[in-house]
Write an enzyme that holds these catalytic residues in place. Sequence first.
Site: not given
Length: 540
Positions: A446, A166
Amino acid sequence: MSQNHETASVRLLAPRVGGDESVLTPEALRFLSGLGRKFADRVPALLARRRAVQERLDAGERFDFLPETRDVREGDWTVAPLPEDLLDRRVEITGPVDPKMIINALNSGASVFMADFEDATSPTWKNLIEGQAALRLAARRELRYDDPATGKRYALGDRLATLLVRPRGWHLPERHVELDGKPLPGGLFDFGLYFFHNARELVRRGTGPYFYLPKMESHLEARLWNDVFVFAQEALGLPIGTIKATVLIETLPAAFEMDEILHELRQHSAGLNCGRWDYIFSFIKKLRNDPACVMPDRSQVTMEQHFLRSYTQLLVKTCHRRGVHAMGGMAAQIPIKSDPEANRAALDKVRADKLREVKDGHDGTWVAHPGLVPLAREVFDAHMPAANQIERKREDVRVSAADLLRVPEGARTEAGLRHNIRVGVQYLEAWISGLGCVPLYNLMEDAATAEISRTQVWQWIRHGATLDDGQPLTVERFRAAVDGEMAALRGALGPARFDGGRFAEARALFERLSIGETFEEFLTLPAYELLISSAGERRS
Protein backbone atom coordinates in the site's frame (compact mmCIF):
# COMPACT_ATOMS: atom_id res chain seq x y z
CA MET A 1 -22.98 14.64 -15.96
CA SER A 2 -21.17 16.50 -13.19
CA GLN A 3 -22.18 17.96 -9.89
CA ASN A 4 -21.38 21.62 -9.38
CA HIS A 5 -23.67 22.94 -6.72
CA GLU A 6 -23.68 24.31 -3.22
CA THR A 7 -25.41 23.02 -0.11
CA ALA A 8 -24.89 25.01 3.08
CA SER A 9 -21.65 26.47 1.62
CA VAL A 10 -20.24 23.07 0.64
CA ARG A 11 -19.55 23.04 -3.08
CA LEU A 12 -19.25 19.74 -4.95
CA LEU A 13 -16.90 19.67 -7.93
CA ALA A 14 -17.13 16.09 -9.05
CA PRO A 15 -18.62 13.64 -11.56
CA ARG A 16 -21.80 11.79 -10.69
CA VAL A 17 -21.15 8.23 -9.55
CA GLY A 18 -23.32 5.33 -8.55
CA GLY A 19 -24.67 5.52 -5.03
CA ASP A 20 -24.01 9.22 -4.51
CA GLU A 21 -27.68 9.96 -3.96
CA SER A 22 -27.59 7.82 -0.81
CA VAL A 23 -24.59 9.57 0.77
CA LEU A 24 -24.48 13.11 -0.65
CA THR A 25 -27.82 14.09 0.81
CA PRO A 26 -28.56 17.72 1.71
CA GLU A 27 -28.55 16.78 5.39
CA ALA A 28 -25.17 15.05 5.12
CA LEU A 29 -23.67 18.00 3.27
CA ARG A 30 -24.94 20.38 5.94
CA PHE A 31 -23.25 18.19 8.53
CA LEU A 32 -19.99 18.31 6.54
CA SER A 33 -20.33 22.08 6.30
CA GLY A 34 -20.66 22.29 10.08
CA LEU A 35 -17.58 20.15 10.59
CA GLY A 36 -15.61 22.17 8.08
CA ARG A 37 -16.59 25.57 9.49
CA LYS A 38 -15.74 24.46 13.00
CA PHE A 39 -12.45 22.64 12.38
CA ALA A 40 -10.94 23.01 8.89
CA ASP A 41 -9.06 26.20 9.76
CA ARG A 42 -7.17 24.39 12.53
CA VAL A 43 -5.55 21.94 10.13
CA PRO A 44 -3.10 24.32 8.38
CA ALA A 45 -1.64 25.40 11.72
CA LEU A 46 -0.99 21.79 12.70
CA LEU A 47 0.68 21.10 9.36
CA ALA A 48 2.78 24.26 9.81
CA ARG A 49 3.82 22.94 13.20
CA ARG A 50 5.06 19.75 11.52
CA ARG A 51 7.20 21.82 9.18
CA ALA A 52 8.61 23.81 12.09
CA VAL A 53 9.58 20.59 13.88
CA GLN A 54 11.32 19.39 10.71
CA GLU A 55 13.25 22.63 10.44
CA ARG A 56 14.54 22.17 13.98
CA LEU A 57 15.54 18.59 13.19
CA ASP A 58 17.36 19.73 10.08
CA ALA A 59 19.22 22.25 12.23
CA GLY A 60 20.50 19.48 14.51
CA GLU A 61 17.81 19.14 17.20
CA ARG A 62 16.80 15.64 18.26
CA PHE A 63 13.53 14.17 19.43
CA ASP A 64 12.95 13.69 23.13
CA PHE A 65 9.98 13.25 25.43
CA LEU A 66 8.21 16.56 26.00
CA PRO A 67 9.14 18.28 29.29
CA GLU A 68 5.91 20.31 29.28
CA THR A 69 3.75 17.16 29.42
CA ARG A 70 5.70 15.26 32.06
CA ASP A 71 2.71 15.40 34.41
CA VAL A 72 0.58 13.57 31.83
CA ARG A 73 3.17 10.81 31.42
CA GLU A 74 3.63 10.44 35.16
CA GLY A 75 -0.05 10.82 36.08
CA ASP A 76 -2.21 7.92 37.30
CA TRP A 77 -5.10 7.95 34.84
CA THR A 78 -6.79 5.50 32.49
CA VAL A 79 -8.99 5.78 29.43
CA ALA A 80 -12.76 5.29 29.51
CA PRO A 81 -14.10 1.70 29.51
CA LEU A 82 -14.46 -0.03 26.17
CA PRO A 83 -17.65 -1.44 24.66
CA GLU A 84 -18.16 -5.19 24.58
CA ASP A 85 -17.43 -5.64 20.88
CA LEU A 86 -13.99 -4.02 21.18
CA LEU A 87 -12.70 -6.11 24.07
CA ASP A 88 -11.43 -9.00 21.93
CA ARG A 89 -9.50 -7.78 18.87
CA ARG A 90 -7.04 -10.62 18.48
CA VAL A 91 -7.08 -10.65 14.68
CA GLU A 92 -7.82 -7.59 12.55
CA ILE A 93 -7.92 -7.48 8.77
CA THR A 94 -7.59 -4.33 6.72
CA GLY A 95 -8.31 -3.38 3.16
CA PRO A 96 -9.92 -0.92 0.76
CA VAL A 97 -13.57 0.08 0.74
CA ASP A 98 -14.85 -1.67 -2.39
CA PRO A 99 -17.97 -3.84 -1.82
CA LYS A 100 -16.34 -7.20 -2.53
CA MET A 101 -13.48 -6.48 -0.12
CA ILE A 102 -15.85 -5.26 2.59
CA ILE A 103 -17.97 -8.42 2.34
CA ASN A 104 -15.01 -10.81 2.29
CA ALA A 105 -13.30 -9.06 5.19
CA LEU A 106 -16.40 -8.91 7.37
CA ASN A 107 -16.97 -12.62 6.67
CA SER A 108 -13.29 -13.58 7.10
CA GLY A 109 -13.40 -14.77 10.70
CA ALA A 110 -11.33 -11.82 11.87
CA SER A 111 -12.36 -10.01 15.04
CA VAL A 112 -12.22 -6.60 13.37
CA PHE A 113 -12.24 -5.26 9.82
CA MET A 114 -10.70 -1.85 9.23
CA ALA A 115 -12.21 -0.32 6.09
CA ASP A 116 -9.47 1.95 4.81
CA PHE A 117 -10.02 5.28 3.06
CA GLU A 118 -6.34 6.07 3.55
CA ASP A 119 -3.29 3.99 2.54
CA ALA A 120 -5.22 1.16 0.85
CA THR A 121 -7.59 3.33 -1.20
CA SER A 122 -6.74 5.54 -4.15
CA PRO A 123 -9.01 8.55 -3.47
CA THR A 124 -10.82 8.79 -6.77
CA TRP A 125 -14.25 10.31 -6.33
CA LYS A 126 -15.77 7.03 -7.51
CA ASN A 127 -13.83 5.00 -4.92
CA LEU A 128 -14.74 7.36 -2.09
CA ILE A 129 -18.45 7.67 -2.82
CA GLU A 130 -19.02 4.04 -3.74
CA GLY A 131 -17.07 3.10 -0.60
CA GLN A 132 -19.30 5.28 1.58
CA ALA A 133 -22.40 3.83 -0.07
CA ALA A 134 -21.13 0.28 0.51
CA LEU A 135 -20.33 0.96 4.16
CA ARG A 136 -23.78 2.46 4.64
CA LEU A 137 -25.28 -0.81 3.41
CA ALA A 138 -22.80 -2.89 5.43
CA ALA A 139 -23.76 -1.07 8.64
CA ARG A 140 -27.35 -2.16 7.96
CA ARG A 141 -26.27 -5.68 6.90
CA GLU A 142 -27.76 -5.09 3.46
CA LEU A 143 -24.59 -5.11 1.36
CA ARG A 144 -24.55 -7.44 -1.66
CA TYR A 145 -22.21 -7.66 -4.61
CA ASP A 146 -22.49 -9.48 -7.94
CA ASP A 147 -19.11 -9.90 -9.61
CA PRO A 148 -19.58 -9.00 -13.30
CA ALA A 149 -16.50 -11.01 -14.29
CA THR A 150 -17.50 -14.30 -12.66
CA GLY A 151 -21.20 -13.93 -11.96
CA LYS A 152 -20.53 -14.88 -8.33
CA ARG A 153 -22.75 -13.29 -5.70
CA TYR A 154 -21.25 -12.04 -2.43
CA ALA A 155 -23.34 -11.44 0.68
CA LEU A 156 -22.77 -10.85 4.38
CA GLY A 157 -22.92 -13.85 6.66
CA ASP A 158 -24.39 -14.22 10.12
CA ARG A 159 -21.16 -13.69 12.07
CA LEU A 160 -19.30 -10.54 11.10
CA ALA A 161 -16.14 -8.79 12.20
CA THR A 162 -16.56 -5.53 14.11
CA LEU A 163 -16.31 -2.65 11.64
CA LEU A 164 -13.80 0.17 12.04
CA VAL A 165 -13.12 2.89 9.47
CA ARG A 166 -9.86 4.73 8.79
CA PRO A 167 -10.33 8.25 7.36
CA ARG A 168 -7.51 10.03 5.60
CA GLY A 169 -4.81 11.86 7.56
CA TRP A 170 -4.77 15.60 8.24
CA HIS A 171 -2.34 16.27 5.38
CA LEU A 172 -4.67 15.04 2.61
CA PRO A 173 -7.26 17.38 1.05
CA GLU A 174 -10.49 16.45 -0.71
CA ARG A 175 -10.37 18.68 -3.79
CA HIS A 176 -13.81 17.66 -5.02
CA VAL A 177 -15.44 19.33 -2.01
CA GLU A 178 -14.88 22.99 -1.24
CA LEU A 179 -15.94 25.08 1.72
CA ASP A 180 -15.65 28.84 1.19
CA GLY A 181 -13.42 28.19 -1.80
CA LYS A 182 -10.99 25.87 0.02
CA PRO A 183 -10.74 22.07 -0.21
CA LEU A 184 -12.26 20.27 2.74
CA PRO A 185 -9.71 18.18 4.69
CA GLY A 186 -10.01 14.60 3.46
CA GLY A 187 -10.24 13.22 6.99
CA LEU A 188 -13.25 15.39 7.83
CA PHE A 189 -14.96 14.33 4.60
CA ASP A 190 -14.38 10.60 5.21
CA PHE A 191 -15.25 10.73 8.90
CA GLY A 192 -18.20 13.07 8.47
CA LEU A 193 -20.06 11.10 5.81
CA TYR A 194 -19.56 7.76 7.54
CA PHE A 195 -20.49 9.06 10.98
CA PHE A 196 -23.54 11.01 9.82
CA HIS A 197 -25.08 8.10 7.94
CA ASN A 198 -24.20 5.24 10.25
CA ALA A 199 -23.57 6.28 13.85
CA ARG A 200 -27.16 5.99 15.08
CA GLU A 201 -27.75 2.79 13.11
CA LEU A 202 -24.62 1.17 14.50
CA VAL A 203 -25.56 2.07 18.06
CA ARG A 204 -29.06 0.70 17.49
CA ARG A 205 -27.49 -2.61 16.44
CA GLY A 206 -25.35 -2.86 19.58
CA THR A 207 -22.07 -1.65 18.16
CA GLY A 208 -20.84 1.89 17.45
CA PRO A 209 -18.98 4.33 15.24
CA TYR A 210 -15.41 3.12 15.62
CA PHE A 211 -12.35 4.51 13.85
CA TYR A 212 -8.63 4.21 13.22
CA LEU A 213 -6.75 7.53 13.10
CA PRO A 214 -3.62 7.72 10.90
CA LYS A 215 -0.43 9.72 10.46
CA MET A 216 -0.64 11.92 13.56
CA GLU A 217 2.57 13.59 14.69
CA SER A 218 1.56 15.14 18.01
CA HIS A 219 -1.00 15.09 20.79
CA LEU A 220 -2.28 18.42 19.46
CA GLU A 221 -3.45 16.60 16.35
CA ALA A 222 -5.20 14.08 18.58
CA ARG A 223 -6.81 16.99 20.41
CA LEU A 224 -8.34 18.16 17.14
CA TRP A 225 -9.79 14.72 16.48
CA ASN A 226 -11.22 14.64 19.99
CA ASP A 227 -12.88 18.01 19.45
CA VAL A 228 -14.32 16.74 16.16
CA PHE A 229 -15.72 13.70 17.97
CA VAL A 230 -17.38 15.80 20.67
CA PHE A 231 -18.94 18.12 18.09
CA ALA A 232 -20.19 15.23 15.94
CA GLN A 233 -21.75 13.34 18.84
CA GLU A 234 -23.49 16.45 20.14
CA ALA A 235 -24.81 17.23 16.64
CA LEU A 236 -26.45 13.80 16.40
CA GLY A 237 -27.55 13.65 20.03
CA LEU A 238 -25.25 10.78 20.97
CA PRO A 239 -23.51 10.50 24.36
CA ILE A 240 -19.92 11.67 24.57
CA GLY A 241 -17.73 8.58 24.36
CA THR A 242 -19.92 6.74 21.87
CA ILE A 243 -17.12 7.10 19.33
CA LYS A 244 -14.07 4.93 19.94
CA ALA A 245 -10.83 5.41 18.04
CA THR A 246 -7.52 3.59 17.83
CA VAL A 247 -4.53 5.73 16.91
CA LEU A 248 -1.85 4.34 14.66
CA ILE A 249 1.57 5.17 16.07
CA GLU A 250 3.18 5.30 12.66
CA THR A 251 5.31 8.43 12.89
CA LEU A 252 8.52 8.94 14.82
CA PRO A 253 7.31 12.05 16.68
CA ALA A 254 4.14 10.26 17.83
CA ALA A 255 6.26 7.56 19.48
CA PHE A 256 7.46 10.24 21.91
CA GLU A 257 3.87 11.32 22.72
CA MET A 258 1.95 8.07 23.20
CA ASP A 259 0.75 8.91 26.71
CA GLU A 260 -0.25 12.39 25.62
CA ILE A 261 -2.20 11.10 22.60
CA LEU A 262 -4.11 8.63 24.77
CA HIS A 263 -4.79 11.38 27.30
CA GLU A 264 -6.26 13.72 24.68
CA LEU A 265 -8.59 10.95 23.47
CA ARG A 266 -9.22 9.32 26.83
CA GLN A 267 -13.04 9.54 26.51
CA HIS A 268 -12.85 8.06 23.03
CA SER A 269 -9.72 5.91 23.02
CA ALA A 270 -9.62 2.29 21.88
CA GLY A 271 -5.84 2.12 22.18
CA LEU A 272 -2.82 2.38 19.93
CA ASN A 273 -1.55 0.36 16.99
CA CYS A 274 1.99 -0.27 15.73
CA GLY A 275 1.86 1.02 12.15
CA ARG A 276 5.26 -0.43 11.40
CA TRP A 277 5.65 0.36 7.68
CA ASP A 278 4.72 4.02 7.96
CA TYR A 279 6.85 4.19 11.09
CA ILE A 280 9.91 3.11 9.09
CA PHE A 281 9.02 5.69 6.44
CA SER A 282 8.69 8.38 9.11
CA PHE A 283 12.02 7.42 10.70
CA ILE A 284 13.78 7.93 7.35
CA LYS A 285 11.81 11.09 6.56
CA LYS A 286 12.35 12.88 9.85
CA LEU A 287 16.07 12.07 10.05
CA ARG A 288 16.65 12.37 6.32
CA ASN A 289 19.26 15.14 6.45
CA ASP A 290 21.51 13.38 8.97
CA PRO A 291 24.21 11.32 7.21
CA ALA A 292 24.55 9.20 10.34
CA CYS A 293 20.96 7.97 9.91
CA VAL A 294 21.18 6.37 6.46
CA MET A 295 19.12 3.16 6.44
CA PRO A 296 19.97 -0.29 5.07
CA ASP A 297 17.75 -2.16 2.60
CA ARG A 298 14.09 -2.24 3.54
CA SER A 299 14.22 -6.06 3.71
CA GLN A 300 16.79 -5.79 6.53
CA VAL A 301 14.70 -3.41 8.63
CA THR A 302 12.88 -6.18 10.46
CA MET A 303 10.99 -6.03 13.72
CA GLU A 304 14.08 -7.39 15.47
CA GLN A 305 15.91 -4.11 14.88
CA HIS A 306 16.43 -2.26 18.16
CA PHE A 307 14.49 0.90 17.30
CA LEU A 308 11.42 -1.11 16.29
CA ARG A 309 11.59 -3.47 19.26
CA SER A 310 11.86 -0.44 21.54
CA TYR A 311 8.89 1.36 20.04
CA THR A 312 6.57 -1.65 20.01
CA GLN A 313 7.33 -2.65 23.59
CA LEU A 314 6.94 0.93 24.78
CA LEU A 315 3.56 1.00 23.07
CA VAL A 316 2.44 -2.14 24.92
CA LYS A 317 3.62 -0.74 28.25
CA THR A 318 1.94 2.63 27.64
CA CYS A 319 -1.39 1.19 26.56
CA HIS A 320 -1.64 -1.37 29.33
CA ARG A 321 -0.79 1.20 31.97
CA ARG A 322 -3.74 3.24 30.70
CA GLY A 323 -6.12 0.27 30.53
CA VAL A 324 -6.46 -0.05 26.79
CA HIS A 325 -5.43 -2.25 23.87
CA ALA A 326 -1.97 -2.37 22.27
CA MET A 327 -2.40 -3.63 18.72
CA GLY A 328 0.37 -5.28 16.74
CA GLY A 329 1.43 -4.61 13.17
CA MET A 330 0.66 -5.80 9.68
CA ALA A 331 1.58 -9.13 8.16
CA ALA A 332 1.72 -8.11 4.50
CA GLN A 333 2.28 -11.62 3.15
CA ILE A 334 -0.31 -13.17 0.84
CA PRO A 335 -0.73 -16.90 0.12
CA ILE A 336 1.48 -18.20 -2.72
CA LYS A 337 -0.72 -20.84 -4.32
CA SER A 338 1.70 -21.60 -7.16
CA ASP A 339 4.67 -22.49 -4.93
CA PRO A 340 3.96 -24.60 -1.82
CA GLU A 341 7.53 -24.31 -0.52
CA ALA A 342 7.58 -20.53 -0.82
CA ASN A 343 4.15 -20.43 0.77
CA ARG A 344 5.36 -22.44 3.76
CA ALA A 345 8.32 -20.10 4.18
CA ALA A 346 6.02 -17.06 4.06
CA LEU A 347 3.64 -18.55 6.61
CA ASP A 348 6.57 -19.38 8.89
CA LYS A 349 7.52 -15.69 8.84
CA VAL A 350 3.97 -14.68 9.71
CA ARG A 351 3.82 -17.21 12.55
CA ALA A 352 7.11 -15.98 14.03
CA ASP A 353 5.97 -12.36 13.77
CA LYS A 354 2.65 -13.03 15.51
CA LEU A 355 4.33 -15.14 18.17
CA ARG A 356 6.68 -12.27 18.98
CA GLU A 357 3.74 -9.88 19.24
CA VAL A 358 1.58 -12.00 21.52
CA LYS A 359 4.54 -12.82 23.79
CA ASP A 360 5.43 -9.13 24.00
CA GLY A 361 1.93 -8.41 25.28
CA HIS A 362 0.02 -7.20 22.24
CA ASP A 363 -3.74 -7.65 22.43
CA GLY A 364 -4.20 -8.35 18.74
CA THR A 365 -2.58 -8.12 15.34
CA TRP A 366 -3.16 -7.18 11.70
CA VAL A 367 -3.24 -9.27 8.53
CA ALA A 368 -3.70 -8.15 4.93
CA HIS A 369 -5.30 -11.30 3.51
CA PRO A 370 -8.21 -13.50 4.70
CA GLY A 371 -5.99 -16.54 4.23
CA LEU A 372 -3.83 -15.43 7.16
CA VAL A 373 -6.68 -15.00 9.64
CA PRO A 374 -6.67 -18.64 10.87
CA LEU A 375 -2.90 -18.65 11.40
CA ALA A 376 -2.89 -15.39 13.36
CA ARG A 377 -5.86 -16.52 15.41
CA GLU A 378 -4.21 -19.85 16.19
CA VAL A 379 -1.12 -18.09 17.57
CA PHE A 380 -3.08 -15.63 19.70
CA ASP A 381 -5.52 -18.29 20.93
CA ALA A 382 -2.60 -20.42 22.11
CA HIS A 383 -0.96 -17.64 24.09
CA MET A 384 -3.83 -15.28 24.96
CA PRO A 385 -6.79 -17.29 26.29
CA ALA A 386 -8.61 -14.21 27.60
CA ALA A 387 -10.13 -11.46 25.44
CA ASN A 388 -6.94 -9.41 25.80
CA GLN A 389 -3.88 -9.17 28.04
CA ILE A 390 -4.15 -5.61 29.28
CA GLU A 391 -3.35 -6.90 32.77
CA ARG A 392 0.26 -7.47 31.61
CA LYS A 393 1.71 -4.08 32.51
CA ARG A 394 5.21 -4.71 31.12
CA GLU A 395 6.82 -2.67 33.88
CA ASP A 396 10.09 -4.35 32.91
CA VAL A 397 10.25 -2.24 29.74
CA ARG A 398 12.65 0.70 29.87
CA VAL A 399 12.90 2.75 26.68
CA SER A 400 14.91 5.93 26.26
CA ALA A 401 14.99 8.49 23.47
CA ALA A 402 18.27 6.95 22.35
CA ASP A 403 16.57 3.55 22.00
CA LEU A 404 13.88 5.00 19.74
CA LEU A 405 16.49 6.78 17.62
CA ARG A 406 19.02 3.97 17.16
CA VAL A 407 19.70 3.60 13.44
CA PRO A 408 19.22 0.02 12.19
CA GLU A 409 22.20 -1.93 10.97
CA GLY A 410 22.56 -3.70 7.64
CA ALA A 411 23.76 -3.45 4.07
CA ARG A 412 22.59 -1.29 1.19
CA THR A 413 22.51 -3.28 -2.02
CA GLU A 414 21.93 -2.93 -5.74
CA ALA A 415 19.19 -5.54 -5.37
CA GLY A 416 17.53 -3.43 -2.68
CA LEU A 417 17.70 -0.35 -4.89
CA ARG A 418 16.11 -2.18 -7.80
CA HIS A 419 13.39 -3.65 -5.60
CA ASN A 420 12.54 -0.14 -4.37
CA ILE A 421 12.26 1.02 -7.99
CA ARG A 422 10.04 -1.88 -9.03
CA VAL A 423 7.71 -1.55 -6.07
CA GLY A 424 7.60 2.24 -6.13
CA VAL A 425 6.82 2.62 -9.82
CA GLN A 426 4.31 -0.22 -9.99
CA TYR A 427 2.49 0.98 -6.91
CA LEU A 428 2.34 4.57 -8.16
CA GLU A 429 1.03 3.39 -11.52
CA ALA A 430 -1.73 1.47 -9.80
CA TRP A 431 -2.55 4.35 -7.43
CA ILE A 432 -2.94 6.99 -10.15
CA SER A 433 -5.04 4.44 -12.07
CA GLY A 434 -7.41 4.18 -9.10
CA LEU A 435 -6.12 1.14 -7.17
CA GLY A 436 -4.63 1.66 -3.71
CA CYS A 437 -3.88 -1.88 -2.55
CA VAL A 438 -1.62 -3.89 -4.87
CA PRO A 439 -0.19 -7.45 -4.60
CA LEU A 440 3.48 -7.29 -5.65
CA TYR A 441 6.08 -10.04 -5.20
CA ASN A 442 3.90 -11.99 -2.75
CA LEU A 443 3.26 -8.99 -0.49
CA MET A 444 0.25 -6.70 -0.27
CA GLU A 445 1.69 -3.26 -0.90
CA ASP A 446 0.00 0.00 0.00
CA ALA A 447 1.08 3.63 0.15
CA ALA A 448 3.27 3.06 3.22
CA THR A 449 5.65 0.61 1.56
CA ALA A 450 5.83 2.77 -1.58
CA GLU A 451 6.77 5.67 0.68
CA ILE A 452 9.67 3.64 2.10
CA SER A 453 10.84 2.81 -1.41
CA ARG A 454 11.11 6.36 -2.71
CA THR A 455 12.29 7.88 0.61
CA GLN A 456 15.08 5.37 0.95
CA VAL A 457 16.31 6.09 -2.58
CA TRP A 458 16.20 9.85 -1.88
CA GLN A 459 18.21 9.40 1.31
CA TRP A 460 20.83 7.18 -0.34
CA ILE A 461 21.33 9.64 -3.20
CA ARG A 462 21.33 12.64 -0.87
CA HIS A 463 24.20 11.25 1.19
CA GLY A 464 26.05 9.40 -1.57
CA ALA A 465 25.58 6.12 0.27
CA THR A 466 27.70 3.25 -0.97
CA LEU A 467 26.03 0.04 -2.08
CA ASP A 468 27.32 -3.50 -1.71
CA ASP A 469 29.77 -3.06 -4.59
CA GLY A 470 31.51 -0.22 -2.76
CA GLN A 471 30.31 2.40 -5.23
CA PRO A 472 28.07 5.35 -4.25
CA LEU A 473 24.51 5.76 -5.47
CA THR A 474 24.55 8.73 -7.81
CA VAL A 475 21.70 10.22 -9.83
CA GLU A 476 23.22 8.72 -12.97
CA ARG A 477 23.42 5.26 -11.45
CA PHE A 478 19.85 5.56 -10.20
CA ARG A 479 18.54 6.56 -13.63
CA ALA A 480 20.39 3.67 -15.25
CA ALA A 481 18.77 1.30 -12.75
CA VAL A 482 15.36 2.79 -13.52
CA ASP A 483 15.96 2.27 -17.26
CA GLY A 484 16.80 -1.35 -16.63
CA GLU A 485 13.85 -2.02 -14.37
CA MET A 486 11.38 -0.35 -16.73
CA ALA A 487 12.62 -2.47 -19.62
CA ALA A 488 12.27 -5.58 -17.46
CA LEU A 489 8.76 -4.59 -16.40
CA ARG A 490 7.68 -4.00 -19.98
CA GLY A 491 8.98 -7.45 -20.87
CA ALA A 492 7.26 -9.11 -17.90
CA LEU A 493 3.91 -7.33 -18.25
CA GLY A 494 3.83 -7.20 -22.03
CA PRO A 495 3.81 -4.14 -24.29
CA ALA A 496 0.02 -3.84 -24.31
CA ARG A 497 -0.29 -3.65 -20.51
CA PHE A 498 2.81 -1.53 -20.02
CA ASP A 499 2.26 0.98 -22.84
CA GLY A 500 -1.46 1.12 -22.19
CA GLY A 501 -0.99 1.89 -18.50
CA ARG A 502 0.31 4.98 -16.77
CA PHE A 503 3.86 3.76 -16.24
CA ALA A 504 5.47 6.77 -17.91
CA GLU A 505 3.74 9.12 -15.46
CA ALA A 506 4.52 6.85 -12.51
CA ARG A 507 8.17 6.62 -13.52
CA ALA A 508 8.47 10.38 -13.91
CA LEU A 509 6.93 10.97 -10.49
CA PHE A 510 9.08 8.32 -8.80
CA GLU A 511 12.22 9.84 -10.31
CA ARG A 512 11.20 13.35 -9.27
CA LEU A 513 10.49 12.22 -5.72
CA SER A 514 13.78 10.31 -5.53
CA ILE A 515 16.17 12.97 -6.84
CA GLY A 516 14.44 16.24 -5.96
CA GLU A 517 16.50 18.86 -4.15
CA THR A 518 13.67 19.31 -1.67
CA PHE A 519 11.92 16.38 -0.06
CA GLU A 520 8.21 15.83 -0.78
CA GLU A 521 6.50 15.02 2.53
CA PHE A 522 4.01 12.50 1.08
CA LEU A 523 4.02 10.90 -2.37
CA THR A 524 0.22 10.88 -2.29
CA LEU A 525 0.13 14.69 -2.55
CA PRO A 526 1.69 15.04 -6.04
CA ALA A 527 0.12 11.72 -7.06
CA TYR A 528 -3.29 13.12 -6.10
CA GLU A 529 -2.83 15.95 -8.60
CA LEU A 530 -2.22 13.34 -11.32
CA LEU A 531 -5.22 11.38 -10.12
CA ILE A 532 -7.75 14.20 -10.28
CA SER A 533 -6.39 15.54 -13.57
CA SER A 534 -7.27 12.30 -15.36
CA ALA A 535 -10.44 12.17 -17.44
CA GLY A 536 -12.77 10.67 -14.87
CA GLU A 537 -11.67 13.05 -12.13
CA ARG A 538 -11.64 16.34 -14.00
CA ARG A 539 -13.35 19.01 -11.93
CA SER A 540 -16.27 20.94 -13.34
